[in-house]
Design a protein around this motif. Structure first.
Motif, short mmCIF file in Angstrom:
data_model
loop_
_atom_site.label_atom_id
_atom_site.label_comp_id
_atom_site.label_asym_id
_atom_site.label_seq_id
_atom_site.Cartn_x
_atom_site.Cartn_y
_atom_site.Cartn_z
N SER A 82 -4.38 31.34 42.80
CA SER A 82 -5.79 31.05 42.56
C SER A 82 -6.53 30.86 43.88
CB SER A 82 -5.91 29.78 41.71
OG SER A 82 -7.14 29.14 41.90
N GLU A 83 -7.66 31.55 44.05
CA GLU A 83 -8.50 31.39 45.25
C GLU A 83 -8.91 29.93 45.43
OE1 GLU A 83 -11.05 35.56 45.30
OE2 GLU A 83 -11.71 33.89 44.04
N LEU A 88 -9.91 20.92 57.05
CA LEU A 88 -11.17 21.65 57.15
C LEU A 88 -12.25 20.93 56.36
CD1 LEU A 88 -9.86 25.32 56.60
CD2 LEU A 88 -10.13 24.09 58.77
N ASN A 89 -13.49 21.24 56.65
CA ASN A 89 -14.56 20.60 55.88
C ASN A 89 -14.68 21.22 54.49
OD1 ASN A 89 -16.81 22.66 55.72
ND2 ASN A 89 -16.62 22.57 57.95
N CYS A 122 -12.53 29.95 49.78
CA CYS A 122 -11.43 30.91 49.87
C CYS A 122 -11.66 32.07 48.91
CB CYS A 122 -10.11 30.20 49.56
SG CYS A 122 -8.64 31.23 49.76
N LYS A 123 -11.50 33.30 49.41
CA LYS A 123 -11.66 34.49 48.59
C LYS A 123 -10.49 35.44 48.81
CE LYS A 123 -15.65 33.76 46.60
NZ LYS A 123 -15.74 33.64 45.12
N ASN A 154 -8.40 24.81 48.31
CA ASN A 154 -8.28 23.36 48.37
C ASN A 154 -7.01 22.95 49.12
OD1 ASN A 154 -10.64 22.97 46.91
ND2 ASN A 154 -9.59 22.87 44.94
N PHE A 155 -5.94 23.70 48.91
CA PHE A 155 -4.67 23.44 49.59
C PHE A 155 -4.84 23.59 51.11
CE2 PHE A 155 -0.68 25.17 51.33
CZ PHE A 155 0.23 24.19 50.95
N ILE A 156 -5.49 24.68 51.54
CA ILE A 156 -5.70 24.93 52.97
C ILE A 156 -6.64 23.89 53.57
CG2 ILE A 156 -6.64 26.58 54.65
CD1 ILE A 156 -3.94 27.42 53.55
#
Length: 328
Positions: free
Chosen positions: A12-13, A26-27, A32-33, A18-20
């Motif tokens: 899932s994008e 990160l802010n 993510c796409k 959210n994981f990254i």
């Protein structure tokens, strides 16, 4: 109802994003796409000013040691001021993440984004610069080894042919051609007797889809997923083979190859014997990638057909005819 097992999934994008964001601190504006699926899956994660590339390795495609070796190579190249897409450490200084996907553990790496554009139709100047960049890489990787695959005749030709056998009968003319030309090229490689400094760590996938060119003709190379050990001339042969099918005007092709070779030779010595192997190295890597498509049928099944085999082998035949590589 019990969830049915799978051999491949697409993450899932939103959840990968959210994981990254959490792992790399990160802010919350980063989004993510999915960019593409394939041998591995590639995502872009970005906010209004910054883009990163997320590679999700497919299950059981690369071992964690193979990935570590790839990332160590990229760090070495970056530390030597080479323009490559490099791995980004998370907030705990880790480079590799693990995701428990439905099929099993998959590895995830965040990379810097290669600024510029992919340029299929390159100028002579572009080709000269690409040759120079490859020479810079080879100046660092010559005489070195990496704990990954050794690209010899067994891997490039014989194993690749064997990967195709479950999908295509050996009575097909295309299969006969691959076997015969593979034996011919293997013999040529055995007789080449290149020196140790003409061998080293190779990228093995340098073509327009794996580098970006900016407005100042600065080139950033990425996707070292197939890096390994072999003759350095393999990287040049593969680039020339790709250029051959981009440039329909063979006079233009010859001029651009000349610029490419000149760019390389400006920074690294290239023997006549190595140059003479460009036809065989180009053909061998195309055979290797045909075998890879069979090996990864989970990804290639939408196109790996008998018609595709005829088209792909037809390209190899055109290359061999142009360079007078006789299978006999």
């Amino acid at each position: 109802m019990t969830t049915f097992p799978v051999i491949a999934s697409t993450l899932s994008e939103k959840d990968l994003g959210n994981f990254i964001i959490e792992k790399y601190d990160l802010n919350s504006n980063f989004e993510c796409k999915l960019f593409r699926t394939g041998v591995n899956h590639t995502y872009f994660i970005s906010d209004s000013s910054t883009i990163y590339v997320v590679r999700v390795y497919c299950y059981n495609w690369r071992s964690i040691n193979e990935i570590k070796e790839e990332l160590e190579l990229l760090k070495t190249l970056k530390n030597n001021n080479l323009s490559v897409s490099f791995p980004i450490s998370d907030k705990n200084d880790e480079l590799i993440q693990e995701v428990n996907a439905p099929e099993g553990i998959r590895y995830v790496v965040l990379f810097s984004f290669a600024n510029g554009e992919k340029k299929r139709f390159m100028t002579d100047e572009n080709c000269f610069t690409i040759g120079s960049v490859i020479a810079k890489i080879h100046n660092i990787t010559a005489n070195k080894k990496i704990d990954r695959v050794n690209y010899d005749s067994e891997i490039l030709l014989k194993k690749s042919y064997n990967y195709l056998k479950p999908f295509f009968t050996e009575d097909l003319n295309e299969m006969k051609f691959l076997k015969e030309i593979g034996e011919k090229i293997s013999k040529t490689f055995q007789e080449s007797n290149l020196k140790d400094n003409q061998k080293g760590i190779v990228h093995l996938d340098i073509w327009y889809d794996n580098f970006s060119i900016n407005g100042e003709n600065e080139i950033t190379i990425f996707d070292f997923d197939n890096c390994g050990n072999g003759l350095l001339i393999l990287d040049l042969g593969y680039f020339c083979k790709q250029l051959f099918f981009i440039e329909q005007d063979k006079n233009q092709y010859e001029l651009k190859v000349k610029s490419f070779i000149e760019g390389y030779k400006e920074l690294r010595k290239l023997s006549d014997k190595e140059i003479s192997l460009i036809p065989e190295t180009g053909a061998s890597i195309f055979i290797f990638y045909l075998g890879l498509q069979a090996q990864r049928f989970d990804w290639s099944n939408i196109f790996l057909t008998e018609n595709y085999l005829k088209m792909f082998v037809g390209r190899i035949k055109d290359w061999c005819t142009y360079y007078k590589i006789d299978k006999n």
